[in-house]
Design a protein around this motif. Structure first.
Motif, PDB file in Angstrom:
ATOM      1  N   LEU A  13       0.831  -1.213   0.000  1.00  0.00           N
ATOM      2  CA  LEU A  13       0.000   0.000   0.000  1.00  0.00           C
ATOM      3  C   LEU A  13       0.861   1.257   0.000  1.00  0.00           C
ATOM      4  CD1 LEU A  13      -2.805  -0.831   2.605  1.00  0.00           C
ATOM      5  CD2 LEU A  13      -2.914  -0.935   0.119  1.00  0.00           C
ATOM      6  N   VAL A  33       2.457   2.671   2.568  1.00  0.00           N
ATOM      7  CA  VAL A  33       2.112   3.515   3.711  1.00  0.00           C
ATOM      8  C   VAL A  33       3.067   3.183   4.861  1.00  0.00           C
ATOM      9  CG1 VAL A  33      -0.340   3.738   3.157  1.00  0.00           C
ATOM     10  CG2 VAL A  33       0.432   1.817   4.550  1.00  0.00           C
ATOM     11  N   ILE A  66       0.429   2.828  10.265  1.00  0.00           N
ATOM     12  CA  ILE A  66      -0.946   2.790   9.761  1.00  0.00           C
ATOM     13  C   ILE A  66      -1.426   1.350   9.659  1.00  0.00           C
ATOM     14  CG2 ILE A  66      -2.449   3.430   7.858  1.00  0.00           C
ATOM     15  CD1 ILE A  66      -0.848   5.685   7.230  1.00  0.00           C
ATOM     16  N   LEU A 115      -2.004  -0.217  13.003  1.00  0.00           N
ATOM     17  CA  LEU A 115      -3.233   0.205  13.672  1.00  0.00           C
ATOM     18  C   LEU A 115      -4.356  -0.775  13.358  1.00  0.00           C
ATOM     19  CD1 LEU A 115      -3.409   4.055  13.139  1.00  0.00           C
ATOM     20  CD2 LEU A 115      -3.640   2.872  15.294  1.00  0.00           C
ATOM     21  N   GLY A 116      -4.355  -1.293  12.133  1.00  0.00           N
ATOM     22  CA  GLY A 116      -5.346  -2.291  11.769  1.00  0.00           C
ATOM     23  C   GLY A 116      -4.938  -3.679  12.230  1.00  0.00           C
ATOM     24  N   PRO A 127       6.517  10.598 -22.124  1.00  0.00           N
ATOM     25  CA  PRO A 127       5.944  11.935 -21.969  1.00  0.00           C
ATOM     26  C   PRO A 127       7.009  13.008 -22.099  1.00  0.00           C
ATOM     27  CG  PRO A 127       5.147  10.482 -20.243  1.00  0.00           C
ATOM     28  CD  PRO A 127       6.144   9.703 -21.044  1.00  0.00           C
ATOM     29  N   ILE A 138      -4.348   9.328  11.650  1.00  0.00           N
ATOM     30  CA  ILE A 138      -3.499   8.665  10.673  1.00  0.00           C
ATOM     31  C   ILE A 138      -4.327   7.998   9.592  1.00  0.00           C
ATOM     32  CG2 ILE A 138      -1.919   6.725  10.419  1.00  0.00           C
ATOM     33  CD1 ILE A 138      -0.556   7.692  12.912  1.00  0.00           C
ATOM     34  N   LEU A 194      -8.095  -2.025   7.915  1.00  0.00           N
ATOM     35  CA  LEU A 194      -7.124  -2.235   6.838  1.00  0.00           C
ATOM     36  C   LEU A 194      -7.777  -2.037   5.476  1.00  0.00           C
ATOM     37  CD1 LEU A 194      -4.958  -5.254   8.031  1.00  0.00           C
ATOM     38  CD2 LEU A 194      -4.313  -2.853   7.834  1.00  0.00           C
ATOM     39  N   ILE A 198      -8.200   1.669   4.780  1.00  0.00           N
ATOM     40  CA  ILE A 198      -6.918   2.285   4.430  1.00  0.00           C
ATOM     41  C   ILE A 198      -6.528   1.896   3.005  1.00  0.00           C
ATOM     42  CG2 ILE A 198      -4.460   2.365   4.969  1.00  0.00           C
ATOM     43  CD1 ILE A 198      -5.254   1.715   7.888  1.00  0.00           C
ATOM     44  N   ALA A 199      -6.670   0.611   2.706  1.00  0.00           N
ATOM     45  CA  ALA A 199      -6.273   0.132   1.388  1.00  0.00           C
ATOM     46  C   ALA A 199      -7.105   0.815   0.308  1.00  0.00           C
ATOM     47  CB  ALA A 199      -6.446  -1.381   1.308  1.00  0.00           C
ATOM     48  N   ARG A 258      -5.931   4.390  -0.172  1.00  0.00           N
ATOM     49  CA  ARG A 258      -4.640   4.564  -0.846  1.00  0.00           C
ATOM     50  C   ARG A 258      -4.731   4.136  -2.300  1.00  0.00           C
ATOM     51  NH1 ARG A 258      -2.276   7.298   3.713  1.00  0.00           N
ATOM     52  NH2 ARG A 258      -4.272   7.073   4.710  1.00  0.00           N
ATOM     53  N   ILE A 259      -5.499   3.088  -2.564  1.00  0.00           N
ATOM     54  CA  ILE A 259      -5.588   2.621  -3.947  1.00  0.00           C
ATOM     55  C   ILE A 259      -6.305   3.676  -4.802  1.00  0.00           C
ATOM     56  CG2 ILE A 259      -6.647   0.888  -5.447  1.00  0.00           C
ATOM     57  CD1 ILE A 259      -6.038  -1.118  -3.119  1.00  0.00           C
ATOM     58  N   ARG A 305      -3.969   6.492  -5.430  1.00  0.00           N
ATOM     59  CA  ARG A 305      -2.955   6.182  -6.429  1.00  0.00           C
ATOM     60  C   ARG A 305      -3.546   6.233  -7.827  1.00  0.00           C
ATOM     61  NH1 ARG A 305       0.207   0.804  -5.191  1.00  0.00           N
ATOM     62  NH2 ARG A 305      -0.072   1.504  -3.044  1.00  0.00           N
ATOM     63  N   HIS A 319      -0.757  14.570 -19.771  1.00  0.00           N
ATOM     64  CA  HIS A 319      -0.001  14.231 -20.973  1.00  0.00           C
ATOM     65  C   HIS A 319      -0.747  14.600 -22.231  1.00  0.00           C
ATOM     66  CE1 HIS A 319       2.964  11.201 -19.262  1.00  0.00           C
ATOM     67  NE2 HIS A 319       2.504  11.958 -18.308  1.00  0.00           N
TER      68      HIS A 319
END
Ligand SMILES: Nc1ncnc2c1ncn2[C@@H]1O[C@H](COP(=O)(O)OP(=O)(O)OP(=O)(O)O)[C@@H](O)[C@H]1O
Ligand SMILES: Nc1ncnc2c1ncn2[C@@H]1O[C@H](COP(=O)(O)OP(=O)(O)OP(=O)(O)O)[C@@H](O)[C@H]1O
Ligand SMILES: [Mg+2]
Ligand SMILES: [Mg+2]
Lengths: 324, 503, 336, 324
Positions: A114, A116, A120, A123-124, B270, D252, D301, D304-305, D308-309, D312, D323
């Motif tokens: 992830l 991170v 973090i 915590l889980g 790019p 967090i 978890l 959080i995942a 973050r995913i 991203r 671009h």
């Protein structure tokens, strides 16, 4: 030679604080210097200290693992359950080491995937591991270990007059110290902690290093758990609860900087001893239950202050010296 | 003279056993630009830190106007009208450009005022910073960081302005703009100190030049009205420069069979489009271009940091394109980054740990239990070779002067014994003598079976080291300079797209 | 017929006395001749704040009644009031709803009484051991408590202390020492405390972890000190049976769970409000003589303890039906 | 306009995770959408959330305060004791705010004087404060508040259909967000967090900033405590225990980076809601006590995942866009 080495000995302040505390208790209450008392202190320190050694690696990588208590609990319970299921204690404990290391590695792996910080994830996973412990133990204590088996006799007992866990603490401490300062792995850990971007830049496998360090911490949790199992010959489902703060306290009081890049296994060892000695002091001075916590906090602050003030004056005096 | 704004007498500073400054004197007049030069580690930055309150002298006296002034902190200096652009950037990457400019002591108010923002916009535009003030600083290049730091100082409207290597990461055009602004300030009576290792630059802008050597004032003996570069170099080093550098005997590209080479075909990414780029062993190929021209992207692709959309790459070691940094390093690619603070070094670790990092940690060449004594010895040898001025290899890199830190970056990558060297402004902040040494080392490296790609913000470096230069513009190779055409004038013209001649 | 929905909020789910409560509650469900659904909830470690929030969440699932294993009344009084306003019946167990709120229905053993009984047991054993009348026995005793401010624990210790002072005025009961709720932490404290006060007549902890450690140290160091336990986890029961431990005073959580569910469900089934007052559960003093039967009963808790406590349960049921309850205020202010 | 704003909205992932969770519970258990349920949730969130807003400042300065629960406890107890002693609740609560801010400032002051990270100091002061709480309360609950007094009626009750603490949460959230992103103090906090050396170098009063931030956190703990007091109308000595991990978790999970220099008050708010909703979910799904903790950890978890995913992929897509 010696004095200059001593001056470079960063943990002198802590050692001094510890000695002051031990003398303060021991002079007023000589029973404290009983071998029995010392043994208890060492055994108790071992349970926290072995875990703290792993946390030194993590903190010096600017990581914190809040799930160490959970790994400790799962390792202890799984070893106890395996033993109860008739598996030889040596094998059971070996398997529990693998479990501890695997849980630690899992933490690291999730953190890397992830991308991170470990805190973090932990915590889980803190909840996941303690939850797992409840599930496998069915929230009940596990006892009825074969107390005459060599594992329990050896590690639950003493060796050369000291509790075996104290020897294990010493041995892991030395190994971890050596690993940290003398090996490629340790140097990588320190480099990543000091400047992660720079470490990544030169092609260090930062992810792998993180996973190895969390896995090592997991292994140490399992070792610590096996010592507790050997001694108590039973496992509570609540085992390991709130251990994380104790372990982190030991590491940080010990002087490992949260800024990363450096760490001290010896400091963590002294940190653990200080925390344990404070508890003893409360008992020996017969401090009232309502005041105990307040006093504990004050002594912790006092020890930290003493350490930092000594460090500062030492830095100043070595500076002065250089002017002469 | 009574127009002295700021003077220092007998300034002395120790770091542990080392005397960094030993009784320096300095006078700064109203409306003067004072150039200060000296070799790496001479004590220039230390003196500037003392003048600006960031460090306190062990001995000596500072006089601001007619009063003795104890510069207890930078805050006091700001308040006294002394602004400082330090060599190591002191900025806040997560904050916006505006916040970085605004957040200096002495400014009051809850939020930036409209007038401040207007002034900031005008100032940054004059310096050539082409981004909105709300941009987070972290997304800007190193050069832009330097411009922001300069703008911050200028916005303080100081009486005394100290600039410690303000141009080390800047391109020529940006330097020109800065000089124009400084001249304007001079007109309005601001006193300035200007430090740079580009001696031409110093001579161009400074009214007077002061030379520091080993923490002491050195008299500058000049036969004419203004000192010449050789005279300055002699004063800096205490002897005549070893070699007035002669451009290398340039090779012509020989794409013979059997030799190692770097091959890039039809690379598309790019902001980048290269049909073919070949560099053979023994060659030093310069890649030149202005900011954003695509050179950095080429380096990043070769180093496995960026992934191209398409293209074929063959590395000199015979490996295909690397997909990540560990792979790149293992395939013999070395990337000398220009940003030493963030990517180049682990500042709080010792010199020997830094020097051995690539060899020992990334490549594992010293085995699982490296011998510290051996690592120290190698580091000592390497540092001596490159001329790192230090007390011992055990001191933390952060305690080295800026130029010497840069040399350590160079040293750690040499330890990798790479077959492809990507040099991104490796001589940033390195003094003239050390630069000569590094030219020589780069040439020597090329004599082995290595391919070297070279990038610098200083056009002179190309002339001094490379065999040929590929000029990038907008992600394309627009020109190739070699032989006669490889001189500073042509290079700058070509980079700016003014190629009169055919390529 | 719709089952009566009861949410039972435990103080902690991982200690053995919790399973005792659960077994009691389930035994009550089995005994009742109308359908009752009991759902258990609670934090897995001791955390009253978390327990309070679990309680509040549980009230949102609209149960007919809630049973609370109280450890920190201030955190539950308002939530209980709110629940009652929404028409949910609430039964308190374990520790009383404190002074503000003595009007609730409360089911529990009397910890002060348990302490007094424990003092009795200790006095008798010491008389036997020393051959002196209790009033003449001299020496010290060490008491410990792991969570200061927890009324159940404090009341146990207070009862024990006042009983000892009455029965053995010459024995010095030292100031209560702060122990820890976890086994490893408590172990070091007790070990040091027993070293500092070597030769004490007895060591007693109000907490489970402390009891277990005292057994351990007494056995390991072959001490000649007495100890008894509050709470009866398996290791304590075994120790009582084999004589290492003098006695164990059980708060009788099985009956607490049983009667709480039984009384609450019966009242709801009859459409009657819950009464106000304290339904006292008799505490069980487990000593070597009854340890065999008692331990046997634990082997299969639900039928085992149900049978073991049969007569007590019948008495408690009768008391409940007759409205024979004590004032809740007696919990903190025992009548002299 | 809107989509591009949304894209820049960093907390979108968390919001999405929260919405998924709420829907998952609410669709299967419509009672969850009861106003009562929502009110409980918001009140719960307020007690933790108000403290978390302060912690956002600290974490963004790369500091962690472990003693927030202790400050919360002392503030609540002292307010309750003062009220019992006959002081007007408004004044008593005002004084407790001063006490909270002072304890926070004390933390900061010690950290600055000893020149150590706040986490070290708070490891000690955590015990000092909880100990102090036991001493002043004599380890007993404090009851007997004048429940009809305006303070208890207003803040223990509801306002415009929602629990008053929820409004206080909202108000402090807005103030803290504004303070963080729009004022000199906030910018200074972020500057110190992102590059402390540089901040010191250019003459920012780093020590003062640290003390102000800890003191602000202390004040927020006291505000949170006053809300709890208004609602519970009594104080237990165990109040505030183990709150620190909850508060840190909220911050967090909310996305404030431990690397310093940036933080998100809104994220902390969502983090608190996520934690509270998980607790509700466990109850509504009637998950077995032995499994509850495991499930809690997994959902944390998962959240959080997911966050973050999404972040991203958002980063990747905005990259793509640029671009074109
Ligand atoms: N913090 C420090 N601790 C120890 N030594 C230091 C420290 N800072 C500087 N020095 C030493 O003081 C000397 C002067 O350094 P300084 O940075 O002033 O050099 P400089 O003239 O600015 O060089 P450069 O051109 O490389 O920037 C160097 O030898 C350096 O190693
Ligand atoms: N990750 C990216 N996403 C989008 N555009 C990019 C990215 N990286 C580079 N570019 C674009 O590609 C072009 C080349 O950039 P590059 O950083 O390679 O230039 P450079 O020659 O190294 O410039 P400088 O001298 O400033 O270091 C620029 O227009 C830049 O905006
Ligand atoms: Mg310099
Ligand atoms: Mg570039």
């Amino acid at each position: 030679m010696l004095p200059s080495r001593l001056k470079r000995f960063d943990e002198a302040g802590l050692l001094f604080a510890l000695i002051v505390m031990v003398l303060a208790i021991g002079i007023l209450h000589p029973e404290f210097f009983d071998l029995g008392s010392i043994k208890t202190l060492l055994r108790q320190s071992a349970f926290v200290g072995i875990m703290a050694f792993g946390m030194v690696y993590l903190v010096s990588m600017t990581e914190i693992d809040l799930s160490v208590g959970g790994i400790y609990a799962v390792s202890a319970t799984s070893a106890a359950l395996l033993i109860k299921a008739g598996i030889d204690p040596w094998i059971a404990v070996g398997l529990s080491f693998a479990i501890g290391a695997a849980l630690g590695a899992l933490n690291g792996l999730v953190a890397v995937l992830l991308d991170v910080p470990l805190i973090i994830v932990s915590l889980g996973s803190l909840s996941v591991f303690f939850g797992l412990n409840l599930i496998i133990s069915d929230a009940s204590p596990v006892f009825g270990m074969p107390r005459d088996h060599a594992f329990f006799v050896i590690f639950g007992g003493e060796f050369l007059g000291l509790p075996s866990p104290a020897w294990v603490l010493l041995a892991t401490g030395i190994v971890m110290h050596f690993l940290f300062f003398r090996t490629r792995f340790g140097a990588t850990v320190r480099a990543v902690g000091s400047n992660r971007n720079a470490a990544e830049f030169i092609g260090i496998r930062v992810g792998l290093t993180r996973i190895l360090a969390t896995s090592l911490t997991g292994l140490l949790c399992a070792i610590s758990a096996s010592m507790a199992l050997a001694y108590f010959r039973a496992v509570d489902p609540a085992m390991g609860e709130q251990k994380e703060l104790l372990v982190i306290a030991a590491v940080i009081i010990g002087g490992t900087s949260l800024a990363g890049g450096s760490g001290t296994v010896l400091g963590a060892f002294l940190g653990v001893l200080i925390i344990t000695v404070i508890d003893s002091g409360i008992v020996f001075f017969g401090i009232d239950t309502n005041y105990a916590r307040f006093v504990t906090g004050c002594v912790i602050l006092g020890a930290i202050a003493l350490d930092r003030i000594l460090k500062r004056s030492r830095a100043a005096s070595s500076h002065m010296q250089s002017h002469l | 003279m009574n127009d002295i704004v700021y003077s220092a007498r007998n300034i002395t500073k120790r770091f542990g056993p080392q005397l960094a400054l030993q009784g320096i004197d300095l006078d700064l007049h109203e409306g003067e630009i004072l150039g200060i030069v000296g070799a790496n580690g001479a004590g220039k930055s230390t003196l500037m830190k003392i003048l600006s309150g960031a460090l306190q002298a062990d001995d000596g006296e500072l006089r601001l106007g007619d009063n003795v002034h104890h510069m207890g902190s930078m805050l006091e200096a700001w308040q006294a009208g002394v602004a400082f652009v330090s060599q190591e950037l002191n900025l806040f990457p997560p904050l916006s450009v505006a916040e970085n400019l605004w957040l200096v002591p002495g400014r009051t108010g809850l939020t930036p005022t409209r007038e401040f923002l207007t002034a900031a916009r005008v100032q940054t535009e004059r310096l050539g910073l082409k981004v909105p003030l709300s941009t987070p600083l972290a997304s800007l290049s190193l050069a832009d960081h330097q411009l922001v730091e300069i703008a911050r100082a200028l916005l303080q409207q100081p009486r005394v302005l100290i600039l410690d290597e303000p141009t080390s990461a800047l391109h020529a055009s940006e330097v020109g703009r800065l000089h124009e602004i400084l001249r304007g300030l001079r007109e309005s009576g601001v006193a300035m100190i200007y430090i740079s290792h580009f001696l031409e630059e110093v001579l161009e802008i400074a009214d007077n030049v002061v030379v520091i050597r080993d923490g002491m004032n050195v008299p500058l003996e000049s036969r004419g009205k203004r000192p010449t570069i050789p005279e300055i170099v002699t004063a800096m080093l205490g002897r005549a420069s070893d070699a007035v550098h002669e451009p290398p005997a340039r090779k012509t590209s020989t794409a013979a069979n059997g030799v190692r080479k770097l091959g890039i075909e039809n690379l598309r990414a790019p902001g980048l489009s290269i049909d073919s780029l070949v560099a053979t062993q023994g060659e030093v190929v310069g890649l030149a271009g202005l900011a954003g021209s695509g050179v950095e992207t080429v380096f990043e692709i070769l180093f496995g940091v960026a992934t191209p959309a398409s293209g074929v790459i063959r590395l000199p070691s015979g490996a295909r394109q690397a997909h990540n940094r560990p792979q790149a390093v293992a395939s013999g690619v070395a990337y000398f980054p220009s940003d030493r603070k963030h990517l180049g070094l682990t500042l709080d670790q010792s010199i020997h740990e830094n020097v051995s990092a690539v060899r020992s940690l990334s490549l594992g060449r010293d085995g699982p239990v490296p011998k510290v004594a051996r690592q120290r010895q190698i580091a000592e040898e390497r540092c001596a070779q490159i001329g790192v001025k230090m007390q011992s290899v055990d001191q933390p890199v952060s305690s080295l002067s800026g130029g010497n830190q840069q040399k350590v970056v160079f040293a750690r990558w040499l330890e990798a014994n790479p077959s492809l060297l990507l040099l991104d402004d490796p001589m940033r902040g390195v003094d003239i003598n050390a630069k000569q040494e590094m030219y020589r080392i780069i040439r020597d490296l090329a004599e082995g079976d290595r391919v070297i790609l070279f990038y610098s913000t200083d056009p002179g470096d190309y002339v001094a080291t490379t065999d040929r230069v590929l000029v990038f513009n907008d992600g394309r190779i627009i020109d190739e300079l070699s032989g006669e055409r490889l001189n500073e004038h042509e290079l700058v013209a070509s980079m700016n797209g003014e190629t009169a001649q055919t390529a | 017929q719709e089952p009566i929905k009861i949410s039972y909020v435990l103080a902690v789910t991982t200690l053995e006395w919790t399973s005792e409560i659960k077994a009691g509650a389930e035994a009550a469900v089995a005994d009742l001749d109308f359908p009752v659904d009991v759902k258990f909830a609670g934090p897995s470690n001791f955390d009253p704040g978390k327990q309070a929030s679990i309680f509040m969440n549980e009230t949102q699932t609209s149960p007919d009644a809630m049973i609370i294993t109280n450890v920190a009344a201030p955190l539950f009084i308002e939530p209980v009031r709110e629940a009652q306003e929404r028409g949910i019946a609430v039964t308190w167990t374990n520790a009383s709803p404190a002074p503000d709120f003595y009007e609730g229905f409360f089911v529990s053993a009397d910890p002060t009484q348990m302490g007094l009984e424990a003092a009795d047991v200790l006095a008798k054993a010491l008389e036997e051991k020393t051959g002196k009348p209790a009033a003449d026995i001299e020496g010290t005793m060490v008491l410990g408590v792991c969570v200061p401010g927890l009324s159940v624990l404090e009341n146990r210790v207070n009862g024990l202390r006042s009983g000892l002072e009455k029965l053995m005025p010459k024995v010095e009961v030292l100031p209560t020492i702060p122990t820890k709720p976890d086994r490893e932490g408590s172990f070091a404290i007790w070990n040091q405390a027993m070293r500092k006060n070597a030769g004490a007549l007895a060591y007693v902890d109000a907490c489970e972890a402390g009891n277990l450690n005292i057994i351990r140290i007494v056995a390991d160091d072959k001490l000649d000190a007495l100890s008894l336990a509050f709470d009866v986890p398996g290791e304590v029961r075994e120790a009582v049976a084999d004589g290492t431990f003098l006695a164990a005073s059980s708060s009788n959580f099985f009956m607490q769970g049983y009667m709480a569910v039984y009384a609450t469900a019966t009242a709801l089934h009859a459409d009657k409000p819950l009464p106000s007052g304290w339904l006292k559960i008799p505490a069980t003093m487990v000593v070597q003589s009854n340890a065999g039967d008692y331990n046997e009963a634990w082997k299969d808790m639900q039928p085992g303890l149900r049978a073991y406590y049969d007569s007590d349960i019948e008495k408690a049921k009768a008391a409940f039906e007759d409205g024979d309850l004590s004032p809740v205020a007696e919990y903190d202010n025992p009548p002299n």
